[in-house]
Design a protein around this motif. Structure first.
Motif, PDB file in Angstrom:
ATOM      1  N   LEU A  27       0.829  -1.204   0.000  1.00  0.00           N
ATOM      2  CA  LEU A  27       0.000   0.000   0.000  1.00  0.00           C
ATOM      3  C   LEU A  27       0.865   1.257   0.000  1.00  0.00           C
ATOM      4  N   LEU A  28       1.972   1.224   0.757  1.00  0.00           N
ATOM      5  CA  LEU A  28       2.881   2.374   0.791  1.00  0.00           C
ATOM      6  C   LEU A  28       3.528   2.589  -0.571  1.00  0.00           C
ATOM      7  N   TRP A  29       3.843   1.478  -1.250  1.00  0.00           N
ATOM      8  CA  TRP A  29       4.426   1.584  -2.581  1.00  0.00           C
ATOM      9  C   TRP A  29       3.433   2.256  -3.531  1.00  0.00           C
ATOM     10  N   LEU A  30       2.161   1.855  -3.454  1.00  0.00           N
ATOM     11  CA  LEU A  30       1.129   2.473  -4.287  1.00  0.00           C
ATOM     12  C   LEU A  30       0.975   3.956  -3.940  1.00  0.00           C
ATOM     13  N   PHE A  31       1.007   4.263  -2.635  1.00  0.00           N
ATOM     14  CA  PHE A  31       0.900   5.648  -2.162  1.00  0.00           C
ATOM     15  C   PHE A  31       2.065   6.479  -2.705  1.00  0.00           C
ATOM     16  N   ASP A  32       3.267   5.912  -2.627  1.00  0.00           N
ATOM     17  CA  ASP A  32       4.472   6.562  -3.131  1.00  0.00           C
ATOM     18  C   ASP A  32       4.336   6.840  -4.620  1.00  0.00           C
ATOM     19  N   LEU A  33       3.910   5.821  -5.355  1.00  0.00           N
ATOM     20  CA  LEU A  33       3.752   5.931  -6.804  1.00  0.00           C
ATOM     21  C   LEU A  33       2.754   7.042  -7.158  1.00  0.00           C
ATOM     22  N   ILE A  70       0.251  11.669  11.908  1.00  0.00           N
ATOM     23  CA  ILE A  70      -0.399  11.203  13.149  1.00  0.00           C
ATOM     24  C   ILE A  70      -1.211   9.940  12.863  1.00  0.00           C
ATOM     25  N   ALA A  71      -1.898   9.932  11.709  1.00  0.00           N
ATOM     26  CA  ALA A  71      -2.676   8.745  11.339  1.00  0.00           C
ATOM     27  C   ALA A  71      -1.757   7.538  11.145  1.00  0.00           C
ATOM     28  N   PHE A  72      -0.587   7.739  10.515  1.00  0.00           N
ATOM     29  CA  PHE A  72       0.347   6.631  10.297  1.00  0.00           C
ATOM     30  C   PHE A  72       0.917   6.110  11.613  1.00  0.00           C
ATOM     31  N   VAL A  73       1.249   7.031  12.523  1.00  0.00           N
ATOM     32  CA  VAL A  73       1.755   6.605  13.830  1.00  0.00           C
ATOM     33  C   VAL A  73       0.664   5.811  14.569  1.00  0.00           C
ATOM     34  N   SER A  74      -0.581   6.321  14.511  1.00  0.00           N
ATOM     35  CA  SER A  74      -1.698   5.615  15.143  1.00  0.00           C
ATOM     36  C   SER A  74      -1.866   4.232  14.531  1.00  0.00           C
ATOM     37  N   LEU A  75      -1.761   4.177  13.189  1.00  0.00           N
ATOM     38  CA  LEU A  75      -1.900   2.897  12.494  1.00  0.00           C
ATOM     39  C   LEU A  75      -0.838   1.904  12.965  1.00  0.00           C
ATOM     40  N   ALA A  76       0.411   2.395  13.078  1.00  0.00           N
ATOM     41  CA  ALA A  76       1.503   1.503  13.479  1.00  0.00           C
ATOM     42  C   ALA A  76       1.274   0.974  14.899  1.00  0.00           C
ATOM     43  N   THR A  87       7.558  -7.888  13.910  1.00  0.00           N
ATOM     44  CA  THR A  87       6.407  -6.998  13.744  1.00  0.00           C
ATOM     45  C   THR A  87       6.804  -5.547  13.998  1.00  0.00           C
ATOM     46  N   ILE A  88       7.564  -5.327  15.063  1.00  0.00           N
ATOM     47  CA  ILE A  88       7.999  -3.968  15.401  1.00  0.00           C
ATOM     48  C   ILE A  88       8.884  -3.400  14.291  1.00  0.00           C
ATOM     49  N   LEU A  89       9.822  -4.208  13.789  1.00  0.00           N
ATOM     50  CA  LEU A  89      10.725  -3.727  12.737  1.00  0.00           C
ATOM     51  C   LEU A  89       9.951  -3.431  11.458  1.00  0.00           C
ATOM     52  N   TRP A  90       9.016  -4.325  11.133  1.00  0.00           N
ATOM     53  CA  TRP A  90       8.154  -4.177   9.945  1.00  0.00           C
ATOM     54  C   TRP A  90       7.417  -2.830   9.998  1.00  0.00           C
ATOM     55  N   LEU A  91       6.790  -2.565  11.154  1.00  0.00           N
ATOM     56  CA  LEU A  91       5.993  -1.347  11.298  1.00  0.00           C
ATOM     57  C   LEU A  91       6.880  -0.103  11.361  1.00  0.00           C
ATOM     58  N   ALA A  92       8.030  -0.212  12.042  1.00  0.00           N
ATOM     59  CA  ALA A  92       8.941   0.937  12.116  1.00  0.00           C
ATOM     60  C   ALA A  92       9.448   1.291  10.724  1.00  0.00           C
ATOM     61  N   GLY A  93       9.774   0.269   9.938  1.00  0.00           N
ATOM     62  CA  GLY A  93      10.227   0.497   8.568  1.00  0.00           C
ATOM     63  C   GLY A  93       9.153   1.188   7.745  1.00  0.00           C
ATOM     64  N   CYS A  94       7.923   0.724   7.866  1.00  0.00           N
ATOM     65  CA  CYS A  94       6.810   1.332   7.125  1.00  0.00           C
ATOM     66  C   CYS A  94       6.632   2.795   7.523  1.00  0.00           C
ATOM     67  N   LEU A  95       6.806   3.067   8.811  1.00  0.00           N
ATOM     68  CA  LEU A  95       6.616   4.425   9.321  1.00  0.00           C
ATOM     69  C   LEU A  95       7.648   5.383   8.723  1.00  0.00           C
ATOM     70  N   VAL A  96       8.909   4.952   8.699  1.00  0.00           N
ATOM     71  CA  VAL A  96       9.972   5.791   8.136  1.00  0.00           C
ATOM     72  C   VAL A  96       9.700   6.044   6.655  1.00  0.00           C
ATOM     73  N   TRP A  97       9.295   4.994   5.952  1.00  0.00           N
ATOM     74  CA  TRP A  97       8.984   5.127   4.531  1.00  0.00           C
ATOM     75  C   TRP A  97       7.840   6.131   4.325  1.00  0.00           C
ATOM     76  N   ALA A  98       6.815   6.048   5.188  1.00  0.00           N
ATOM     77  CA  ALA A  98       5.664   6.942   5.065  1.00  0.00           C
ATOM     78  C   ALA A  98       6.089   8.402   5.231  1.00  0.00           C
ATOM     79  N   VAL A  99       7.012   8.666   6.166  1.00  0.00           N
ATOM     80  CA  VAL A  99       7.522  10.028   6.365  1.00  0.00           C
ATOM     81  C   VAL A  99       8.207  10.511   5.090  1.00  0.00           C
ATOM     82  N   GLN A 100       9.026   9.624   4.518  1.00  0.00           N
ATOM     83  CA  GLN A 100       9.769   9.996   3.314  1.00  0.00           C
ATOM     84  C   GLN A 100       8.821  10.289   2.164  1.00  0.00           C
ATOM     85  N   ILE A 101       7.780   9.483   2.015  1.00  0.00           N
ATOM     86  CA  ILE A 101       6.804   9.710   0.931  1.00  0.00           C
ATOM     87  C   ILE A 101       6.102  11.052   1.110  1.00  0.00           C
TER      88      ILE A 101
END
Lengths: 131, 118
Positions: free
Chosen positions: A44-50, B66-72, B100-114
């Motif tokens: 989903l993040l990849w799609l969001f990024d795209l 805030i929504a992404f942090v809440s989601l994580a 699980t923690i690493l997975w979510l932390a990684g997603c969070l950092v990526w979301a910030v970058q996006i």
């Protein structure tokens, strides 16, 4: 009260004959949909990024979403989100002690299924471009 | 297990904090989804410019973060519950929880970058 067979410490063999009540089905689907969304989060993040990267990326996403199989996956994900959302709102009302009685809980479970089903159908029509 | 008036005071949280956080983050996510749906509906027809400009204002970036942090956090509690329910061996469970923690932390950092690229 009708006769009910009491099942305690059921074994694997009993599972096929065990009829889960509607709130139970709602509950396990809430868990499955949640776990599913957790697993596909990077997708989903990849799609969001795209979609946000550039005009080109947005167009690429558009052409990806033209594929029927991709659309089917998107419908599945939309269902997961909507089911999780509707069942979750029901849990929040239960936490407020609203509708805790068995009959009321069964009714609200059916309502959650109906609402998420209708919203999913609407999402499916939108994804397939009918709307 | 001594619970109720005879509970042992051990400094553990007895799961109450996570229970409340899971509800709180759920409410945050519902509010954010409604907000986003309204903004998308108002920006229709959605092309790239309309979609991207939703996430340009700093207020929307903060709300989305805030929504992404809440989601994580919400997903962490939910996945932890799943591991605790179905995985008995402590070693495997701890590995899964850490993953699980690493997975979510990684997603969070990526979301910030996006978000901050827009």
């Amino acid at each position: 009260m009708s006769e009910r067979r009491i099942i305690r410490n059921i074994s694997i063999g009993d599972l096929a004959r065990y009829k889960l009540p509607v709130p139970g089905v709602l509950s396990i689907l809430h868990r499955i949909s949640g776990a599913l969304m957790f697993l596909v989060l990077p997708l989903l993040l990849w799609l969001f990024d795209l979609s946000l990267r550039s005009e080109l990326g947005f167009g690429h996403l558009r052409s990806l979403a033209a594929n029927a199989l991709v659309r089917l996956v998107l419908v599945g994900l939309a269902w997961a989100l909507l089911h999780h959302l509707c069942a979750g709102v029901r849990y929040l009302t239960l936490d407020l002690d609203l509708g805790v009685e068995r009959q009321a809980a069964r009714r609200s479970a059916w309502i959650a299924f109906a609402v998420s089903g209708l919203l999913s159908a609407w999402a499916a029509l939108a994804i397939f471009g009918v709307l | 297990m001594p619970i109720g008036p005879r509970r042992l005071v051990v400094g553990a949280h007895y799961g109450l904090r996570d229970w409340i956080v899971q509800r709180g983050t759920a409410v945050v996510l519902v509010i954010y989804l409604v907000l986003l749906a309204v903004m998308v509906a108002a920006a229709r027809p959605i092309d790239y410019d309309a979609w991207a400009s939703i996430f340009v204002p700093i207020g929307m970036k903060i709300a989305t973060l805030i929504a992404f942090v809440s989601l994580a956090y919400h997903a962490w509690i939910g996945m932890r519950d799943i591991w605790m329910d179905y995985v008995r061996p402590t070693g495997i469970r701890l590995v899964l929880q850490l993953a699980t923690i690493l997975w979510l932390a990684g997603c969070l950092v990526w979301a910030v970058q996006i978000l901050w690229k827009v």
